[in-house]
Design a protein around this motif. Structure first.
Motif, PDB file in Angstrom:
ATOM      1  N   LYS A  93     -23.423  -8.146  -7.805  1.00  0.00           N
ATOM      2  CA  LYS A  93     -24.178  -9.237  -7.248  1.00  0.00           C
ATOM      3  C   LYS A  93     -25.083  -9.601  -8.620  1.00  0.00           C
ATOM      4  CE  LYS A  93     -27.601  -6.077  -5.235  1.00  0.00           C
ATOM      5  NZ  LYS A  93     -28.465  -5.746  -3.940  1.00  0.00           N
ATOM      6  N   ASP A  94     -25.659  -8.567  -9.208  1.00  0.00           N
ATOM      7  CA  ASP A  94     -26.454  -8.874 -10.510  1.00  0.00           C
ATOM      8  C   ASP A  94     -26.024  -9.865 -11.521  1.00  0.00           C
ATOM      9  OD1 ASP A  94     -28.596  -7.493  -9.248  1.00  0.00           O
ATOM     10  OD2 ASP A  94     -28.367  -5.964 -10.175  1.00  0.00           O
ATOM     11  N   ARG A  95     -24.601  -9.859 -11.342  1.00  0.00           N
ATOM     12  CA  ARG A  95     -23.978 -10.803 -12.406  1.00  0.00           C
ATOM     13  C   ARG A  95     -23.338 -12.028 -11.844  1.00  0.00           C
ATOM     14  NH1 ARG A  95     -19.370  -7.609 -15.899  1.00  0.00           N
ATOM     15  NH2 ARG A  95     -19.407  -9.590 -16.758  1.00  0.00           N
ATOM     16  N   GLY A  96     -23.718 -12.192 -10.632  1.00  0.00           N
ATOM     17  CA  GLY A  96     -23.377 -13.337 -10.022  1.00  0.00           C
ATOM     18  C   GLY A  96     -21.833 -13.720  -9.849  1.00  0.00           C
ATOM     19  N   ILE A  97     -20.934 -12.325  -9.800  1.00  0.00           N
ATOM     20  CA  ILE A  97     -19.536 -12.406  -9.707  1.00  0.00           C
ATOM     21  C   ILE A  97     -19.144 -12.232  -8.272  1.00  0.00           C
ATOM     22  CG2 ILE A  97     -17.312 -11.261 -10.486  1.00  0.00           C
ATOM     23  CD1 ILE A  97     -18.664 -10.412 -12.756  1.00  0.00           C
ATOM     24  N   ARG A  98     -18.365 -13.530  -7.840  1.00  0.00           N
ATOM     25  CA  ARG A  98     -17.687 -13.281  -6.583  1.00  0.00           C
ATOM     26  C   ARG A  98     -16.469 -12.592  -6.312  1.00  0.00           C
ATOM     27  NH1 ARG A  98     -15.913 -18.174  -4.991  1.00  0.00           N
ATOM     28  NH2 ARG A  98     -15.835 -19.000  -7.028  1.00  0.00           N
ATOM     29  N   VAL A  99     -16.447 -11.918  -5.110  1.00  0.00           N
ATOM     30  CA  VAL A  99     -15.059 -11.234  -4.858  1.00  0.00           C
ATOM     31  C   VAL A  99     -14.441 -11.665  -3.549  1.00  0.00           C
ATOM     32  CG1 VAL A  99     -13.942  -8.974  -4.850  1.00  0.00           C
ATOM     33  CG2 VAL A  99     -15.872  -9.260  -6.325  1.00  0.00           C
ATOM     34  N   ASN A 100     -13.571 -12.102  -3.652  1.00  0.00           N
ATOM     35  CA  ASN A 100     -12.878 -12.433  -2.305  1.00  0.00           C
ATOM     36  C   ASN A 100     -11.529 -12.254  -2.029  1.00  0.00           C
ATOM     37  OD1 ASN A 100     -14.828 -14.364  -0.954  1.00  0.00           O
ATOM     38  ND2 ASN A 100     -14.774 -15.269  -2.960  1.00  0.00           N
ATOM     39  N   VAL A 101     -10.751 -12.047  -0.851  1.00  0.00           N
ATOM     40  CA  VAL A 101      -9.387 -11.765  -0.759  1.00  0.00           C
ATOM     41  C   VAL A 101      -8.812 -12.980   0.090  1.00  0.00           C
ATOM     42  CG1 VAL A 101      -8.077 -10.166   0.488  1.00  0.00           C
ATOM     43  CG2 VAL A 101     -10.369  -9.259  -0.296  1.00  0.00           C
ATOM     44  N   ILE A 102      -7.561 -13.255  -0.575  1.00  0.00           N
ATOM     45  CA  ILE A 102      -6.846 -13.923   0.188  1.00  0.00           C
ATOM     46  C   ILE A 102      -5.744 -13.175   0.755  1.00  0.00           C
ATOM     47  CG2 ILE A 102      -4.790 -15.710  -0.030  1.00  0.00           C
ATOM     48  CD1 ILE A 102      -6.194 -16.970  -2.337  1.00  0.00           C
ATOM     49  N   SER A 103      -5.449 -13.354   2.313  1.00  0.00           N
ATOM     50  CA  SER A 103      -4.556 -12.540   3.110  1.00  0.00           C
ATOM     51  C   SER A 103      -3.482 -13.583   3.595  1.00  0.00           C
ATOM     52  CB  SER A 103      -5.365 -11.963   4.133  1.00  0.00           C
ATOM     53  OG  SER A 103      -6.224 -10.701   3.769  1.00  0.00           O
ATOM     54  N   PRO A 104      -2.189 -13.514   2.934  1.00  0.00           N
ATOM     55  CA  PRO A 104      -1.157 -14.552   3.341  1.00  0.00           C
ATOM     56  C   PRO A 104      -0.576 -13.603   4.617  1.00  0.00           C
ATOM     57  CG  PRO A 104      -1.026 -13.832   1.139  1.00  0.00           C
ATOM     58  CD  PRO A 104      -2.007 -12.884   1.602  1.00  0.00           C
ATOM     59  N   GLY A 105      -0.059 -14.459   5.448  1.00  0.00           N
ATOM     60  CA  GLY A 105       0.864 -13.864   6.451  1.00  0.00           C
ATOM     61  C   GLY A 105       2.259 -14.205   5.890  1.00  0.00           C
ATOM     62  N   PRO A 106       3.434 -14.275   6.626  1.00  0.00           N
ATOM     63  CA  PRO A 106       4.639 -14.408   6.036  1.00  0.00           C
ATOM     64  C   PRO A 106       5.037 -15.664   5.259  1.00  0.00           C
ATOM     65  CG  PRO A 106       4.548 -14.832   8.304  1.00  0.00           C
ATOM     66  CD  PRO A 106       3.408 -14.670   8.147  1.00  0.00           C
ATOM     67  N   ILE A 107       5.097 -15.323   4.098  1.00  0.00           N
ATOM     68  CA  ILE A 107       5.192 -16.466   2.879  1.00  0.00           C
ATOM     69  C   ILE A 107       6.562 -16.153   2.442  1.00  0.00           C
ATOM     70  CG2 ILE A 107       4.517 -17.404   1.004  1.00  0.00           C
ATOM     71  CD1 ILE A 107       2.250 -17.513   3.059  1.00  0.00           C
ATOM     72  N   GLU A 108       7.441 -17.339   2.286  1.00  0.00           N
ATOM     73  CA  GLU A 108       8.805 -17.397   1.873  1.00  0.00           C
ATOM     74  C   GLU A 108       8.881 -16.988   0.312  1.00  0.00           C
ATOM     75  OE1 GLU A 108      12.839 -19.724   2.306  1.00  0.00           O
ATOM     76  OE2 GLU A 108      11.108 -20.627   3.354  1.00  0.00           O
ATOM     77  N   THR A 109       8.825 -15.683   0.051  1.00  0.00           N
ATOM     78  CA  THR A 109       9.039 -15.101  -1.473  1.00  0.00           C
ATOM     79  C   THR A 109      10.229 -14.274  -1.767  1.00  0.00           C
ATOM     80  OG1 THR A 109       7.841 -13.352  -0.966  1.00  0.00           O
ATOM     81  CG2 THR A 109       6.543 -15.438  -1.486  1.00  0.00           C
ATOM     82  N   PRO A 110      10.755 -14.301  -2.749  1.00  0.00           N
ATOM     83  CA  PRO A 110      11.819 -13.013  -3.141  1.00  0.00           C
ATOM     84  C   PRO A 110      11.276 -11.836  -2.786  1.00  0.00           C
ATOM     85  CG  PRO A 110      11.636 -14.442  -5.029  1.00  0.00           C
ATOM     86  CD  PRO A 110      10.397 -15.137  -3.953  1.00  0.00           C
ATOM     87  N   GLY A 111       9.935 -11.459  -2.759  1.00  0.00           N
ATOM     88  CA  GLY A 111       9.747 -10.204  -2.248  1.00  0.00           C
ATOM     89  C   GLY A 111       9.787  -9.823  -0.730  1.00  0.00           C
ATOM     90  N   LEU A 112       9.284 -10.956   0.113  1.00  0.00           N
ATOM     91  CA  LEU A 112       9.545 -10.949   1.345  1.00  0.00           C
ATOM     92  C   LEU A 112      10.987 -10.888   2.013  1.00  0.00           C
ATOM     93  CD1 LEU A 112       8.182 -10.846   4.262  1.00  0.00           C
ATOM     94  CD2 LEU A 112       8.324 -13.178   4.198  1.00  0.00           C
ATOM     95  N   LEU A 113      11.642 -11.683   1.468  1.00  0.00           N
ATOM     96  CA  LEU A 113      13.123 -11.579   1.992  1.00  0.00           C
ATOM     97  C   LEU A 113      13.972 -10.592   1.118  1.00  0.00           C
ATOM     98  CD1 LEU A 113      13.644 -15.462   1.645  1.00  0.00           C
ATOM     99  CD2 LEU A 113      13.020 -14.360   3.621  1.00  0.00           C
ATOM    100  N   GLY A 114      13.358 -10.090   0.166  1.00  0.00           N
ATOM    101  CA  GLY A 114      14.020  -8.885  -0.484  1.00  0.00           C
ATOM    102  C   GLY A 114      13.941  -7.694   0.494  1.00  0.00           C
ATOM    103  N   LEU A 115      13.251  -7.562   1.612  1.00  0.00           N
ATOM    104  CA  LEU A 115      12.963  -6.311   2.606  1.00  0.00           C
ATOM    105  C   LEU A 115      14.391  -6.463   3.218  1.00  0.00           C
ATOM    106  CD1 LEU A 115       9.469  -6.931   3.491  1.00  0.00           C
ATOM    107  CD2 LEU A 115      10.183  -5.158   2.110  1.00  0.00           C
ATOM    108  N   ALA A 116      14.982  -7.474   3.402  1.00  0.00           N
ATOM    109  CA  ALA A 116      16.455  -7.412   4.095  1.00  0.00           C
ATOM    110  C   ALA A 116      17.492  -6.843   3.416  1.00  0.00           C
ATOM    111  CB  ALA A 116      16.777  -8.928   4.731  1.00  0.00           C
ATOM    112  N   ALA A 117      18.285  -6.128   4.001  1.00  0.00           N
ATOM    113  CA  ALA A 117      19.613  -5.428   3.067  1.00  0.00           C
ATOM    114  C   ALA A 117      20.603  -6.346   3.229  1.00  0.00           C
ATOM    115  CB  ALA A 117      19.706  -4.189   3.765  1.00  0.00           C
ATOM    116  N   ASP A 118      20.734  -7.473   3.937  1.00  0.00           N
ATOM    117  CA  ASP A 118      22.009  -8.322   3.858  1.00  0.00           C
ATOM    118  C   ASP A 118      21.551  -9.364   4.424  1.00  0.00           C
ATOM    119  OD1 ASP A 118      22.229  -7.858   6.784  1.00  0.00           O
ATOM    120  OD2 ASP A 118      23.365  -6.044   6.465  1.00  0.00           O
ATOM    121  N   ALA A 119      22.560 -10.667   4.357  1.00  0.00           N
ATOM    122  CA  ALA A 119      22.070 -11.861   4.785  1.00  0.00           C
ATOM    123  C   ALA A 119      21.941 -11.974   6.452  1.00  0.00           C
ATOM    124  CB  ALA A 119      23.334 -12.711   4.821  1.00  0.00           C
TER     125      ALA A 119
END
Length: 250
Positions: A170-196
């Motif tokens: 706070k003494d440096r005025g630096i802000r810290v925030n979190v973005i919490s995505p839901g299910p987003i169509e990314t290779p990381g998410l779809l890569g959790l599936a083993a097959d089509a």
């Protein structure tokens, strides 16, 4: 583009694909000097080329402190300060209780929690007073998810880090925030599936849990990241902002 990040320096970890890549592309288009990290050189080179605007890629595993040091050494060779830091590198795998291994735990906590902690801590000497720190959370921070408890626990930890760090900084005025995505169509998410077939079931199941009835797009998370990186969010601090189509809002 409105060039909201002109003359700013932005560092995004885990920037070779999915959300991290979309954020890096948007920040660069808005005028920022962008640095990204990735663990694999080929993917890193491809990402840097797609970002353009003089983006710099640093090969790094963010669970390794020596790699984090190398990242900030690379930044310091070109710039005196960092305006925006997005600790985005992370991941997880499905493992129900009873099947969780020590390796699962070490790998997921190592990147998602340890990596986040030391990425931010080692950035402190370079962070400009008034800088914006963005942590990537998840809709799992506030809900249970079958067979995903270790990942969910790491993201709950990340959410609390933001609450605590905004007080530390706070003494440096630096802000810290979190973005919490839901299910987003990314290779990381779809890569959790083993097959089509599993991917089809994963898409259908996740979409059904979202009031908007679809998966999100990485660009939609990038829009939120741009808001938090810019002066438009100058009085937003310690917040968790969901980009989830309403998934956890009912």
């Amino acid at each position: 583009m409105t060039k909201r990040l002109i003359d700013k320096v932005a560092v995004i970890t885990g920037g070779t694909t999915g959300i991290g890549l979309a954020v890096a592309q948007r920040f660069a288009a808005e005028g920022a000097s962008v640095f990204i990290t990735g663990r694999r050189q080929a993917e890193l080179d491809t990402a840097v080329a797609s970002i353009g605007h003089g983006a710099v890629g640093v090969r790094a595993d963010m669970s390794l402190l020596a790699d984090i040091d190398r990242l900030f050494d690379a930044v310091q060779q070109k710039h005196a300060q960092i305006d925006v830091l997005m600790a985005n590198a992370g991941g997880g795998t499905f493992a129900p209780l009873g099947a969780i291994t020590e390796e699962d735990y070490e790998r997921t906590f190592g990147t998602n929690v340890k990596g986040t902690i030391f990425t931010v801590q080692k950035a402190l000497p370079l962070l400009k007073d008034g800088a914006s720190i963005i942590l990537t959370g998840s809709s799992t921070t506030i809900k249970g998810t079958a067979a995903f408890s270790i990942y969910s626990a790491t993201k709950a930890a990340v959410r609390n880090l933001a609450r605590s760090w905004m007080l530390d900084l706070k003494d440096r005025g630096i802000r810290v925030n979190v973005i919490s995505p839901g299910p987003i169509e990314t290779p990381g998410l779809l890569g959790l599936a083993a097959d089509a077939e599993q991917e089809r079931e994963l898409r259908a199941g996740l979409s059904a849990a979202v009031p908007l009835g679809r998966l999100g797009r990485p660009e939609e998370v990038a829009n939120m990241a741009l808001f938090l990186a810019s002066d438009e969010s100058s009085f937003v601090n310690g917040a968790e902002l969901f980009v989830d189509g309403g998934e956890v809002q009912f």
